[in-house]
Enzyme design. Sequence first.
Site, PDB file in Angstrom:
ATOM      1  N   ASP A 294       0.853  -1.195   0.000  1.00  0.00           N
ATOM      2  CA  ASP A 294       0.000   0.000   0.000  1.00  0.00           C
ATOM      3  C   ASP A 294       0.891   1.248   0.000  1.00  0.00           C
ATOM      4  OD1 ASP A 294      -2.419   1.376   0.169  1.00  0.00           O
ATOM      5  OD2 ASP A 294      -2.448   1.345   2.360  1.00  0.00           O
ATOM      6  N   HIS A 295       0.666   2.149  -0.929  1.00  0.00           N
ATOM      7  CA  HIS A 295       1.392   3.433  -0.976  1.00  0.00           C
ATOM      8  C   HIS A 295       2.912   3.288  -0.999  1.00  0.00           C
ATOM      9  CE1 HIS A 295      -2.133   5.966  -0.664  1.00  0.00           C
ATOM     10  NE2 HIS A 295      -2.590   5.142   0.259  1.00  0.00           N
TER      11      HIS A 295
HETATM   12  P1  13P Z   1      -9.223   4.719   5.101  1.00  0.00           P
HETATM   13  O1  13P Z   1      -8.403   5.618   5.987  1.00  0.00           O
HETATM   14  O2  13P Z   1     -10.477   5.408   4.662  1.00  0.00           O
HETATM   15  O3  13P Z   1      -9.498   3.401   5.733  1.00  0.00           O
HETATM   16  O4  13P Z   1      -8.364   4.453   3.768  1.00  0.00           O
HETATM   17  C1  13P Z   1      -7.377   3.451   3.757  1.00  0.00           C
HETATM   18  C2  13P Z   1      -6.536   3.520   2.526  1.00  0.00           C
HETATM   19  O5  13P Z   1      -6.816   4.180   1.549  1.00  0.00           O
HETATM   20  C3  13P Z   1      -5.307   2.701   2.551  1.00  0.00           C
HETATM   21  O6  13P Z   1      -4.537   2.898   1.407  1.00  0.00           O
HETATM   22  O1  G3H Z   2      -3.381   4.902   3.516  1.00  0.00           O
HETATM   23  C1  G3H Z   2      -2.948   4.649   4.617  1.00  0.00           C
HETATM   24  C2  G3H Z   2      -3.322   3.410   5.352  1.00  0.00           C
HETATM   25  O2  G3H Z   2      -4.377   3.670   6.235  1.00  0.00           O
HETATM   26  C3  G3H Z   2      -2.140   2.840   6.051  1.00  0.00           C
HETATM   27  O3  G3H Z   2      -1.829   3.616   7.163  1.00  0.00           O
HETATM   28  O4  G3H Z   2       0.571   4.074   6.716  1.00  0.00           O
HETATM   29  O5  G3H Z   2      -0.399   4.407   9.017  1.00  0.00           O
HETATM   30  O6  G3H Z   2      -0.077   2.099   8.099  1.00  0.00           O
HETATM   31  P1  G3H Z   2      -0.334   3.556   7.787  1.00  0.00           P
HETATM   32 ZN    ZN Z   3      -4.591   4.861   0.635  1.00  0.00          ZN
END
Ligand code: 13P
Ligand code: G3H
Ligand code: ZN
Length: 309
Positions: free
Chosen positions: A82-83
Amino acid sequence: MPLVNSREMFRKAYEGGYAIGAFNVNNMEIVQAITEAGKLENAPLILQVSAGARKYAKHVYLMKLIEAAVEDTDLPIVVHLDHGADFDICKSCIDGGFTSVMIDGSHHDFETNIALTRRVVEYAHERNVTVEGELGRLAGIEDAVNVSAEDAAFTDPDQVVEFVERTGVDSLAIAIGTSHGAFKFKGTPRLRFDILEEVSRRLPAFPIVLHGASSVIPEYVDMVNAYGGNMPGAQGVPEDMLRQAARSAVCKINIDSDLRLTFTGTLRKYLAEHPEHFDPRQYLTPVRDALREMVRHKIVNVLGCNGKA
Ligand code: 13P
Ligand code: G3H
Ligand code: ZN
């Protein structure tokens, strides 16, 4: 069934008019709750891991937990970064067994985003790993970086075809008014479905991703606040909007804040009601049960991916 990449999962979701839940995982109870829900509802799943999650739990622990969940459930599961902020973290996750990565170049200018995303796609596709890119910037907090509402920007539909063609990405995250975290709207929630429609018109049969898509479940906000928490004004994306998105070109809906709220609300309530308990197995059992039921609710009532595994 081994871990899978997102290609086939998204193709079926697009054609079937439903979305896959992409749930953030940080520890064993969260992995178990999500995958038990998937098993009960026979739903495909994306388990996503942020840089913060890798720092907290270590890549290898999360990978082994997810492998255990695959063995335990026999579900089609994608393990997704993620990201991803740069090439190196994407490479490290691909080399470490992830089947999908996000390269988030949305904070760069268009040309830099394309070059960075293209580099990740080349590395990933040679290894059968799928890649999500992002155009447009969401407000909110990711990995402790706070993007203010003024710095957020809706996706420009004029850029999407060029971005997808030049990068070769497999899916595209767009900004239509959602934001990360538990405080998404100050007043009435509003999403730019017109932008989503225009993007999907220009990218036929192409999977779109919605970040910041927790509904910030009021029941759990109330529970947090009733047992010593302090989250007045927390507000998420209404479920009917998420259902509308799931029926459209949106094939992946990201949910983290609802897991955090469910976890924290249930834990606060349990500990307040059982002050004598100090065995983590006692208080993490109701937490895991609540997470599982919340995820089942999302699968059936929001995403529509029950029975699609
Ligand atoms: P929320 O903060 O709305 O759960 O989004 C999570 C997200 O986009 C993780 O990449
Ligand atoms: O987009 C962000 C997600 O909620 C993940 O959050 O980077 O704090 O783990 P985090
Ligand atoms: Zn996100």
